[in-house]
Scaffold this motif. Structure first.
Motif, mmCIF file in Angstrom:
data_model
loop_
_atom_site.group_PDB
_atom_site.id
_atom_site.type_symbol
_atom_site.label_atom_id
_atom_site.label_comp_id
_atom_site.label_asym_id
_atom_site.label_seq_id
_atom_site.Cartn_x
_atom_site.Cartn_y
_atom_site.Cartn_z
ATOM 1 N N ALA A 24 48.144 46.122 49.499
ATOM 2 C CA ALA A 24 48.848 44.984 50.071
ATOM 3 C C ALA A 24 49.655 45.407 51.290
ATOM 4 C CB ALA A 24 49.767 44.362 49.034
ATOM 5 N N SER A 25 49.799 44.479 52.215
ATOM 6 C CA SER A 25 50.631 44.716 53.386
ATOM 7 C C SER A 25 51.191 43.390 53.863
ATOM 8 C CB SER A 25 49.817 45.387 54.503
ATOM 9 O OG SER A 25 48.760 44.556 54.923
ATOM 10 N N GLY A 26 52.197 43.475 54.701
ATOM 11 C CA GLY A 26 52.737 42.284 55.328
ATOM 12 C C GLY A 26 54.075 41.832 54.790
ATOM 13 N N ARG A 27 54.289 41.964 53.516
ATOM 14 C CA ARG A 27 55.558 41.579 52.904
ATOM 15 C C ARG A 27 55.951 42.653 51.876
ATOM 16 N NH1 ARG A 27 56.531 35.879 53.325
ATOM 17 N NH2 ARG A 27 55.986 35.369 55.489
ATOM 18 N N THR A 28 57.120 42.528 51.328
ATOM 19 C CA THR A 28 57.577 43.485 50.327
ATOM 20 C C THR A 28 56.764 43.328 49.049
ATOM 21 O OG1 THR A 28 59.805 43.427 51.243
ATOM 22 C CG2 THR A 28 59.550 44.328 49.030
ATOM 23 N N PHE A 29 55.956 44.314 48.769
ATOM 24 C CA PHE A 29 54.995 44.231 47.670
ATOM 25 C C PHE A 29 55.681 43.960 46.337
ATOM 26 C CE2 PHE A 29 51.082 44.886 45.581
ATOM 27 C CZ PHE A 29 51.251 45.773 44.526
ATOM 28 N N SER A 30 56.800 44.577 46.090
ATOM 29 C CA SER A 30 57.462 44.447 44.795
ATOM 30 C C SER A 30 58.047 43.059 44.566
ATOM 31 C CB SER A 30 58.564 45.505 44.654
ATOM 32 O OG SER A 30 59.501 45.381 45.697
ATOM 33 N N ASN A 31 57.993 42.200 45.547
ATOM 34 C CA ASN A 31 58.455 40.821 45.390
ATOM 35 C C ASN A 31 57.360 39.888 44.883
ATOM 36 O OD1 ASN A 31 61.020 41.403 46.261
ATOM 37 N ND2 ASN A 31 60.700 40.667 48.346
ATOM 38 N N TYR A 32 56.148 40.426 44.670
ATOM 39 C CA TYR A 32 55.005 39.585 44.336
ATOM 40 C C TYR A 32 54.379 39.958 43.007
ATOM 41 C CZ TYR A 32 55.282 37.617 48.956
ATOM 42 O OH TYR A 32 55.722 36.958 50.062
ATOM 43 N N ASN A 33 54.096 38.919 42.229
ATOM 44 C CA ASN A 33 53.241 39.069 41.070
ATOM 45 C C ASN A 33 51.814 39.249 41.558
ATOM 46 O OD1 ASN A 33 55.353 38.442 39.095
ATOM 47 N ND2 ASN A 33 55.207 36.366 39.914
ATOM 48 N N MET A 34 51.044 40.052 40.849
ATOM 49 C CA MET A 34 49.678 40.346 41.269
ATOM 50 C C MET A 34 48.698 40.043 40.144
ATOM 51 S SD MET A 34 50.168 41.407 44.332
ATOM 52 C CE MET A 34 48.507 41.967 44.692
ATOM 53 N N ALA A 35 47.494 39.693 40.534
ATOM 54 C CA ALA A 35 46.481 39.358 39.533
ATOM 55 C C ALA A 35 45.099 39.759 40.021
ATOM 56 C CB ALA A 35 46.508 37.865 39.235
ATOM 57 N N TRP A 36 44.196 39.903 39.063
ATOM 58 C CA TRP A 36 42.783 40.100 39.355
ATOM 59 C C TRP A 36 41.999 38.924 38.753
ATOM 60 C CZ3 TRP A 36 40.633 43.806 42.406
ATOM 61 C CH2 TRP A 36 41.407 44.932 42.715
ATOM 62 N N PHE A 37 41.078 38.416 39.554
ATOM 63 C CA PHE A 37 40.128 37.415 39.114
ATOM 64 C C PHE A 37 38.738 37.946 39.435
ATOM 65 C CE2 PHE A 37 42.753 33.670 38.197
ATOM 66 C CZ PHE A 37 43.967 34.075 38.724
ATOM 67 N N ARG A 38 37.743 37.295 38.866
ATOM 68 C CA ARG A 38 36.368 37.663 39.199
ATOM 69 C C ARG A 38 35.512 36.410 39.222
ATOM 70 N NH1 ARG A 38 34.272 40.906 33.752
ATOM 71 N NH2 ARG A 38 33.998 39.054 32.427
ATOM 72 N N GLN A 39 34.425 36.497 39.960
ATOM 73 C CA GLN A 39 33.483 35.374 40.031
ATOM 74 C C GLN A 39 32.062 35.910 40.057
ATOM 75 O OE1 GLN A 39 34.160 32.518 43.171
ATOM 76 N NE2 GLN A 39 33.105 30.934 41.999
ATOM 77 N N ALA A 40 31.309 35.536 39.048
ATOM 78 C CA ALA A 40 29.904 35.913 38.971
ATOM 79 C C ALA A 40 29.060 34.836 39.647
ATOM 80 C CB ALA A 40 29.494 36.074 37.518
ATOM 81 N N PRO A 41 27.853 35.175 40.093
ATOM 82 C CA PRO A 41 26.996 34.181 40.755
ATOM 83 C C PRO A 41 26.762 32.975 39.868
ATOM 84 C CG PRO A 41 26.110 36.380 41.048
ATOM 85 C CD PRO A 41 27.249 36.513 40.079
ATOM 86 N N GLY A 42 26.992 31.803 40.426
ATOM 87 C CA GLY A 42 26.744 30.580 39.704
ATOM 88 C C GLY A 42 27.785 30.224 38.666
ATOM 89 N N LYS A 43 28.869 31.005 38.617
ATOM 90 C CA LYS A 43 29.899 30.744 37.624
ATOM 91 C C LYS A 43 31.245 30.490 38.302
ATOM 92 C CE LYS A 43 27.819 33.348 33.833
ATOM 93 N NZ LYS A 43 28.061 34.346 32.754
ATOM 94 N N GLU A 44 32.152 29.904 37.553
ATOM 95 C CA GLU A 44 33.480 29.649 38.088
ATOM 96 C C GLU A 44 34.300 30.931 38.115
ATOM 97 O OE1 GLU A 44 34.025 24.975 36.719
ATOM 98 O OE2 GLU A 44 35.344 26.523 35.935
#
Length: 123
Positions: A24-44
């Motif tokens: 991450a860059s641009g803002r203070t990283f420790s001020n942000y909650n972070m998450a991972w998502f994924r998307q498979a072909p043809g799926k939400e």
């Protein structure tokens, strides 16, 4: 603005492990909650895991708990996703996301997204 760049994806065999990184860059990283998502072909898009600003609060998708581990290093402005015992159904584009206030399972509540990194698990 927060810029997010994922890396670490690739082609692996079933049963292997992989660690994804999101810088991450641009803002203070420790001020942000972070998450991972994924998307498979043809799926939400699917929630994988989220981690709070200090790293204490962590949430996982129930179906993925035990095989995936999220962590962050605020000194390096980076969030990680460790995947173990990978399966072909884990094949997807993995995205990291950031938000100042939300630690949601819902992608629409995150303001900032990376471009994604492809993970392909062969059988």
């Amino acid at each position: 603005q927060v810029q997010l760049v994922e890396s670490g994806g690739g082609l692996v065999q079933a049963g292997a492990s992989l660690r994804l990184s999101c810088a991450a860059s641009g803002r203070t990283f420790s001020n942000y909650n972070m998450a991972w998502f994924r998307q498979a072909p043809g799926k939400e898009r699917e929630f994988v895991a989220a981690i709070g600003k200090s790293g204490v609060t962590i949430r996982y998708a129930d179906s993925l708990k035990g095989r995936f581990t999220i962590s962050r290093d605020n000194a390096k402005n980076t969030v990680y996703l460790q995947g173990n015992s990978l399966k072909p159904e884990d094949t997807a584009v993995y995205y990291c996301a950031a938000d100042y206030s939300s630690l949601s399972y819902t992608g629409d509540e995150y303001d900032y997204w990376g471009q994604g990194t492809q993970v392909t698990v062969s059988s």
